[in-house]
Design a protein around this motif. Sequence first.
Motif, short mmCIF file in Angstrom:
data_model
loop_
_atom_site.label_atom_id
_atom_site.label_comp_id
_atom_site.label_asym_id
_atom_site.label_seq_id
_atom_site.Cartn_x
_atom_site.Cartn_y
_atom_site.Cartn_z
N TRP A 40 -43.83 56.27 17.97
CA TRP A 40 -44.75 56.10 19.10
C TRP A 40 -45.29 54.67 19.14
CZ3 TRP A 40 -43.46 60.10 21.67
CH2 TRP A 40 -43.19 61.30 21.02
N LEU A 96 -42.44 52.60 20.53
CA LEU A 96 -42.30 52.91 21.96
C LEU A 96 -43.41 52.23 22.76
CD1 LEU A 96 -40.83 54.39 24.20
CD2 LEU A 96 -42.19 56.43 23.66
N ALA A 97 -44.61 52.17 22.21
CA ALA A 97 -45.72 51.50 22.89
C ALA A 97 -45.41 50.01 23.06
CB ALA A 97 -47.01 51.69 22.11
N VAL A 119 -42.36 48.69 23.28
CA VAL A 119 -41.32 48.64 24.31
C VAL A 119 -41.94 48.73 25.71
CG1 VAL A 119 -39.36 49.92 25.29
CG2 VAL A 119 -39.47 49.51 22.82
N GLU A 120 -42.87 49.66 25.87
CA GLU A 120 -43.49 49.85 27.18
C GLU A 120 -44.40 48.68 27.54
OE1 GLU A 120 -45.23 53.77 26.86
OE2 GLU A 120 -43.42 54.67 27.72
N GLY A 149 -42.59 46.27 29.41
CA GLY A 149 -42.03 46.75 30.67
C GLY A 149 -40.57 47.12 30.60
N ALA A 170 -37.76 49.58 30.64
CA ALA A 170 -37.52 50.97 31.07
C ALA A 170 -36.61 51.66 30.06
CB ALA A 170 -36.89 50.99 32.45
N TRP A 171 -36.86 52.95 29.82
CA TRP A 171 -36.09 53.68 28.82
C TRP A 171 -35.87 55.11 29.30
CZ3 TRP A 171 -38.58 57.98 26.84
CH2 TRP A 171 -39.97 58.02 27.01
N CYS A 209 -32.58 52.06 26.10
CA CYS A 209 -32.97 51.20 27.21
C CYS A 209 -32.22 51.64 28.47
CB CYS A 209 -32.63 49.74 26.92
SG CYS A 209 -33.48 49.03 25.50
#
Length: 389
Positions: free
Chosen positions: A79, A82-83, A85-86, A89, A91-92, A102
Amino acid sequence: MIYDAIILGAGGAGLLAAATAGQAGARILVLDHADEPGKKILISGGGRCNFTNLGIEPRCFLSENPHFVKSALKRYTQWDFLALVEAYGIAWHEKTLGQLFCDGSARQIVDMLLEECRRGGVEIRLSTPIGEIGHVGGRFTVGRDSAPNLVVATGGPSIPKMGATGRAYAIAEQFGLAVVPPRPALVPLTLGGEERLFKEISGVACPVVARTRDIAFEEAALFTHKGLSGPAILQISSYWSPGETIALSVLDDAASHLRAAKRTMPRAHLKAALAEHLPNRLAEALAARIGLTAELGNLPDAVLDEAAETLTRLTFRPTGTEGYAKAEVTAGGIDTAELSSKTMEARKLPGLYAIGEAVDVTGWLGGYNFQWAWSSGVAAGRAIAAQSR
């Protein structure tokens, strides 16, 4: 030049370790003999990078010490990555079994890590052979550079065409750290001449349950001209040892299916019954292996049950694997007994760290090994940052 840490390897683990320490104020140098960073990231997941998995658990990792991964995985989770990555911006999407990819390109992950390093003032030198490593007066030296901390993030020898080597093990030996014998993992298995029948259906794939000892994986298997591949086989290969058998269940509830076929298509032969549920070429190969020539209506149920047993436990004795050239990762590596599970620092030699694939930790297929790279890298980066304040 003088640094707080020198990190050997510009892969996922090395870059995130560098960014973590650098953004906390440490002066970091990353060295890599490759001409670009993150080469394994770029080719992973068909070019879209399976960067983590929603189902990360310690049981999904192999190690001589199965408890070693718990601390790092708990302190930097899927998590958390993932945070990150987000936040960029990126997209996944989620594929089967919790695998995250991705939407665009794996290069987005590399670019993200490089930007994180830039924000931490990290110096990265590529196309730089790692020469002799020294340790004098509590400082490590690599060429003309020195630091009180050295991080081994050079990975294992899997996929040598990408520049992978076993340098991590030589460094471990130099500083007296034990190494669990490395071997290819997540790798296709080869079959001998007695299984030639199945080599002739190269390219055929089907869902299976693959087993060796008490380990089982339910995914697809692929028959190849050399033997067996596909996700289920790659998974089971990490647990398989030379001389052992693997068993494939290619048809669930096979006995019921064959008895039903006997009632509904009594004039048909076994191949036709199997083709109702399996690819035609596989059905033909299995019918030939089982060897029943009579029509289904003329076969006793007991005989059909024996055939079903074969279909639920199709046994192979692989001759080996396709080796490091085809292995996605390397099992074994620097013994976890030599390292702190919290910081990845060597117990015998303060300031020496090992992270990622260099360590005797191997994850399942599906983003687990990247998560180990992220978690172990952050653990080392945080420890270095704390020492550098």
